[in-house]
Motif scaffolding. Structure first.
Motif, PDB file in Angstrom:
ATOM      1  N   UNK A   1       0.843  -1.428   0.571  1.00 50.83           N
ATOM      2  CA  UNK A   1      -0.248   0.003  -0.327  1.00 50.83           C
ATOM      3  C   UNK A   1       0.650   2.024  -0.191  1.00 50.83           C
ATOM      4  N   UNK A   2       1.804   1.473   0.572  1.00 51.66           N
ATOM      5  CA  UNK A   2       2.255   2.557   0.577  1.00 51.66           C
ATOM      6  C   UNK A   2       3.279   2.629  -1.147  1.00 51.66           C
ATOM      7  N   UNK A   3       3.863   1.605  -1.809  1.00 56.10           N
ATOM      8  CA  UNK A   3       3.998   2.139  -3.229  1.00 56.10           C
ATOM      9  C   UNK A   3       2.994   2.548  -4.107  1.00 56.10           C
ATOM     10  N   UNK A   4       1.909   1.800  -3.553  1.00 56.73           N
ATOM     11  CA  UNK A   4       0.340   1.820  -4.046  1.00 56.73           C
ATOM     12  C   UNK A   4      -0.329   4.070  -4.045  1.00 56.73           C
ATOM     13  N   UNK A   5       0.167   3.847  -2.176  1.00 58.34           N
ATOM     14  CA  UNK A   5      -0.352   5.462  -2.637  1.00 58.34           C
ATOM     15  C   UNK A   5      -0.096   6.942  -3.083  1.00 58.34           C
ATOM     16  N   UNK A   6       1.682   6.835  -3.401  1.00 55.79           N
ATOM     17  CA  UNK A   6       1.938   6.957  -4.500  1.00 55.79           C
ATOM     18  C   UNK A   6       1.912   7.097  -6.233  1.00 55.79           C
TER      19      UNK A   6
ATOM     20  N   UNK B   1     -10.442   5.082  -5.813  1.00 52.78           N
ATOM     21  CA  UNK B   1     -11.467   6.790  -6.021  1.00 52.78           C
ATOM     22  C   UNK B   1     -12.659   6.708  -6.544  1.00 52.78           C
ATOM     23  N   UNK B   2     -12.486   5.395  -7.749  1.00 58.52           N
ATOM     24  CA  UNK B   2     -13.842   5.794  -8.659  1.00 58.52           C
ATOM     25  C   UNK B   2     -14.717   4.523  -7.315  1.00 58.52           C
ATOM     26  N   UNK B   3     -14.161   3.404  -6.855  1.00 64.73           N
ATOM     27  CA  UNK B   3     -15.006   2.637  -5.979  1.00 64.73           C
ATOM     28  C   UNK B   3     -15.458   3.076  -4.876  1.00 64.73           C
ATOM     29  N   UNK B   4     -14.868   4.265  -4.293  1.00 67.77           N
ATOM     30  CA  UNK B   4     -14.739   4.957  -3.130  1.00 67.77           C
ATOM     31  C   UNK B   4     -16.359   6.438  -3.644  1.00 67.77           C
ATOM     32  N   UNK B   5     -16.297   6.764  -4.642  1.00 66.62           N
ATOM     33  CA  UNK B   5     -17.365   7.674  -5.444  1.00 66.62           C
ATOM     34  C   UNK B   5     -18.638   6.777  -5.332  1.00 66.62           C
TER      35      UNK B   5
ATOM     36  N   UNK C   1      -3.824  -2.006   4.089  1.00 65.59           N
ATOM     37  CA  UNK C   1      -4.409  -1.540   2.911  1.00 65.59           C
ATOM     38  C   UNK C   1      -5.201  -0.165   2.980  1.00 65.59           C
ATOM     39  N   UNK C   2      -5.785  -0.111   4.206  1.00 67.95           N
ATOM     40  CA  UNK C   2      -6.255   1.562   3.939  1.00 67.95           C
ATOM     41  C   UNK C   2      -5.901   2.692   3.946  1.00 67.95           C
ATOM     42  N   UNK C   3      -4.450   2.010   4.444  1.00 69.67           N
ATOM     43  CA  UNK C   3      -3.325   3.600   3.494  1.00 69.67           C
ATOM     44  C   UNK C   3      -3.830   4.676   2.208  1.00 69.67           C
ATOM     45  N   UNK C   4      -3.642   3.480   1.406  1.00 65.41           N
ATOM     46  CA  UNK C   4      -3.824   3.928   0.058  1.00 65.41           C
ATOM     47  C   UNK C   4      -5.801   4.361  -0.095  1.00 65.41           C
ATOM     48  N   UNK C   5      -6.221   4.192   1.141  1.00 66.26           N
ATOM     49  CA  UNK C   5      -8.380   5.332   0.900  1.00 66.26           C
ATOM     50  C   UNK C   5      -7.635   7.057   1.528  1.00 66.26           C
ATOM     51  N   UNK C   6      -6.981   6.827   1.885  1.00 67.72           N
ATOM     52  CA  UNK C   6      -6.521   7.800   2.635  1.00 67.72           C
ATOM     53  C   UNK C   6      -6.316   8.985   1.864  1.00 67.72           C
TER      54      UNK C   6
END
Length: 191
Positions: A93-98, A107-111, A122-127
């Protein structure tokens, strides 16, 4: 797209397509176990990654095995998936979040209100995708302040569900995590 469970039987995910977004450094059990549970419930599952070919898993501090990538992130249309899984591991997740494409995908799933299941780190990317503010969540303990600072209400429980967002803390929570993940994915869209 509601799929209510039959009495006494686990919910079915037949006809549902689930993306598992991951890259090198995912926690092995946090990818493998949810994928197995989803397939057993009838879902079509694709490993989506910014990296082509295969990605390297980890079992805590040791290398695990590689997992083939089903679809490159650049060609993955989030609209084609009903739900999203975000496995943990510190590196993944640290690699994915950047990775801007990964954040746009999440963001598509969030919105859209599609269900998301995120475990451990995993929640790191959700931030970064703007998906935690006002949500009750759990995670690996070291993410508590990150999630609180992003507006989440962090609790220390094996599994937390908030409007289609399923979160858990660690591999030991996988049985509860998978059960709630399947339940929420069967419900479909959340407002």
């Amino acid at each position: 797209m509601s799929n209510p469970p039959l009495t006494g039987r686990p919910p079915s995910l037949i006809g549902r397509k689930v993306a598992v977004l991951a890259t090198d450094g995912f926690e092995q059990s946090e990818l493998d176990t949810p994928v197995e549970a989803l397939k057993a419930a009838g879902a079509t599952v694709e490993i989506v990654s910014p990296k082509a070919g295969e990605i390297q898993g980890w079992e805590h501090h040791d290398k695990g095995h590689v997992v083939p990538v089903d679809r490159g992130l650049a060609s993955a249309d989030p609209a084609g998936y009903d739900a999203l899984v975000l496995p943990g591991g510190v590196i993944n997740p640290d690699a994915l979040r950047i990775e801007p494409e990964a954040i746009a995908f999440i963001k598509h799933f969030v919105t859209s209100g599609k269900p998301i299941a995120a475990i451990c780190h995993g929640p790191w990317t959700l931030i970064n995708a703007g998906g935690v503010e006002g949500k009750q969540m759990t995670s690996w303990p070291s993410l508590e302040m990150d999630l609180r600072n992003a507006g989440a209400f962090w609790v220390d429980r094996d599994v937390v569900v908030d409007q289609g967002l399923v979160t858990s803390r660690k591999p030991a929570d996988l049985p509860a995590f998978c059960a709630k993940m399947i339940e929420e994915f069967a419900k479909g869209l959340h407002s």
